[in-house]
Design a protein around this motif. Sequence first.
Motif, PDB file in Angstrom:
ATOM      1  N   GLY A 119       0.795  -1.216   0.000  1.00  0.00           N
ATOM      2  CA  GLY A 119       0.000   0.000   0.000  1.00  0.00           C
ATOM      3  C   GLY A 119       0.829   1.268   0.000  1.00  0.00           C
ATOM      4  O   GLY A 119       2.045   1.256  -0.189  1.00  0.00           O
ATOM      5  N   LYS A 120       0.140   2.379   0.263  1.00  0.00           N
ATOM      6  CA  LYS A 120       0.809   3.672   0.325  1.00  0.00           C
ATOM      7  C   LYS A 120       0.027   4.577   1.270  1.00  0.00           C
ATOM      8  O   LYS A 120      -1.145   4.354   1.548  1.00  0.00           O
ATOM      9  CB  LYS A 120       0.899   4.302  -1.063  1.00  0.00           C
ATOM     10  N   LEU A 165       1.059  -0.410   4.939  1.00  0.00           N
ATOM     11  CA  LEU A 165       0.772  -1.387   5.983  1.00  0.00           C
ATOM     12  C   LEU A 165       1.920  -2.375   6.144  1.00  0.00           C
ATOM     13  O   LEU A 165       2.366  -2.989   5.174  1.00  0.00           O
ATOM     14  CB  LEU A 165      -0.512  -2.142   5.629  1.00  0.00           C
ATOM     15  N   LEU A 166       2.386  -2.512   7.365  1.00  0.00           N
ATOM     16  CA  LEU A 166       3.411  -3.497   7.710  1.00  0.00           C
ATOM     17  C   LEU A 166       2.749  -4.603   8.527  1.00  0.00           C
ATOM     18  O   LEU A 166       2.118  -4.339   9.551  1.00  0.00           O
ATOM     19  CB  LEU A 166       4.537  -2.852   8.523  1.00  0.00           C
ATOM     20  N   ARG A 167       2.862  -5.851   8.034  1.00  0.00           N
ATOM     21  CA  ARG A 167       2.337  -7.013   8.743  1.00  0.00           C
ATOM     22  C   ARG A 167       3.451  -8.040   8.861  1.00  0.00           C
ATOM     23  O   ARG A 167       4.364  -8.067   8.050  1.00  0.00           O
ATOM     24  CB  ARG A 167       1.178  -7.659   7.958  1.00  0.00           C
ATOM     25  N   GLY A 181      -6.755  -5.309   3.256  1.00  0.00           N
ATOM     26  CA  GLY A 181      -7.219  -4.281   2.326  1.00  0.00           C
ATOM     27  C   GLY A 181      -7.065  -2.870   2.860  1.00  0.00           C
ATOM     28  O   GLY A 181      -7.243  -1.900   2.113  1.00  0.00           O
ATOM     29  N   LEU A 182      -6.714  -2.727   4.142  1.00  0.00           N
ATOM     30  CA  LEU A 182      -6.403  -1.393   4.669  1.00  0.00           C
ATOM     31  C   LEU A 182      -5.205  -0.775   3.963  1.00  0.00           C
ATOM     32  O   LEU A 182      -4.942   0.413   4.097  1.00  0.00           O
ATOM     33  CB  LEU A 182      -6.139  -1.474   6.186  1.00  0.00           C
ATOM     34  N   SER A 183      -4.491  -1.592   3.184  1.00  0.00           N
ATOM     35  CA  SER A 183      -3.390  -1.085   2.353  1.00  0.00           C
ATOM     36  C   SER A 183      -3.871  -0.089   1.313  1.00  0.00           C
ATOM     37  O   SER A 183      -3.065   0.620   0.709  1.00  0.00           O
ATOM     38  CB  SER A 183      -2.686  -2.251   1.645  1.00  0.00           C
ATOM     39  N   ARG A 184      -5.186  -0.046   1.063  1.00  0.00           N
ATOM     40  CA  ARG A 184      -5.708   0.969   0.146  1.00  0.00           C
ATOM     41  C   ARG A 184      -5.610   2.363   0.750  1.00  0.00           C
ATOM     42  O   ARG A 184      -5.692   3.356   0.027  1.00  0.00           O
ATOM     43  CB  ARG A 184      -7.172   0.646  -0.194  1.00  0.00           C
ATOM     44  N   HIS A 185      -5.449   2.434   2.056  1.00  0.00           N
ATOM     45  CA  HIS A 185      -5.433   3.718   2.754  1.00  0.00           C
ATOM     46  C   HIS A 185      -4.096   4.030   3.427  1.00  0.00           C
ATOM     47  O   HIS A 185      -3.791   5.193   3.683  1.00  0.00           O
ATOM     48  CB  HIS A 185      -6.526   3.736   3.829  1.00  0.00           C
ATOM     49  N   TYR A 186      -3.322   3.001   3.733  1.00  0.00           N
ATOM     50  CA  TYR A 186      -2.086   3.185   4.498  1.00  0.00           C
ATOM     51  C   TYR A 186      -0.953   2.351   3.895  1.00  0.00           C
ATOM     52  O   TYR A 186      -1.197   1.403   3.139  1.00  0.00           O
ATOM     53  CB  TYR A 186      -2.282   2.727   5.950  1.00  0.00           C
TER      54      TYR A 186
END
Length: 286
Positions: A31-32, A67-69, A60-65
Motif C-alpha cells: 500500500g501507500k 501497511l506493515l504485517r 485491504g487497509l493497504s488501500r489507505h495506508y
Amino acid sequence: GRIGQRSIAVNQQIRFCMSLDGIRFAYAISGKGDFLVRAPHCFTHLEQDWTNPAMCPWVGLSRHYTLLRFDQRGTGLSDRQVCEVSFDAWMRDFEHVVDAAGWERFAILGLSQGAASAITYAARHPERVTHLVLCGGFARGWERRGLGPLELERQRMAFKLIEYGWGSGDPSFRQVFTTQFMPDADLASIHAFNAAMPLCSAAAIAAKTAETNSLIDVQHEAARVKCPALVFHAREDQRVPFEEGRLIAGLVPGARFVSLATRNHLMIESDPAWGDFVAETLAFYP
C-alpha cells in the motif's frame, strides 16, 4: 474491492529477518500513505490472507495506508518450529521486525490478541507510536478475569479442541472457533476461515498461543500509553466480551471508545459494522 486488493497483493513486498534467538520472520509491506503496523496475532499468513474472504478486508487497509504485517513465530511464512511461545517473546519479535523494516514513527493496529502487544509497545516506545487503533482486544486474558469454575472449565476445553481437531480433515472441531469469531458471516467466509487455521499454524503452536493469551495482563501498560487511542469493540462479540473493550478504553488515558453493531469478532467486508470501523479509523488517523 477484490480487484483493488489483488493489485495491492501483487505489489506486496515480503522480506525476512532473523531474531536474536534464531527465528526467521516473514514480514510484508503493502500500500501507500501513512505508516500503519498491524500488531501480530494468530490466524495470519502473509500470502493466503489476500485471497481469504475472512481475512482480506484487514489487509485491504493497504488501500489507505502503508501497511506493515508479519507472521508471528510459529505461523504463516515465519519459522514454524519454535522453542519458545510467550508474550515476552512476542514483544521482542515485534520490536525486532519493526526495526528491521526501518520504520521510526507509525500508528499501530491491534486486533484481538494483537491489542495487548500494541498497548505494550506503545507504552514502552512512546516516541515511536503516533496513534493506537484497537479492535476486539483485551488487556487481560481469561485466566485473569476472575471467572467462575464452569466458565474456566469451558475455556480449558477449547485447548483440547485445538489439540485434537486443528489439523483434522474434519472441520467440525475448527467450526467451534469459527462460530465464535464470525457467527454472522456468509458460508464462503466461514469455510475459508475453517480452512485457514491449519495453514496458519500447527496444532501445538495454536494450543500454546491460546494458553499464552489466557495469561496476558497488560493493564498496567495500558495506563502508561501516551498517544491518542481509538478503541472498537463489537457489542455482541462472541469471542472477547464487550466488557474487555470497555476496560481498555477506561485504562488508556483519553481513549475514545466506539461500539460496533455486530456479533462478529472478526468482521468481514459485507458486515455493515466494517464500514463504520473504516470510516472512524480514517477520521482518527487520516
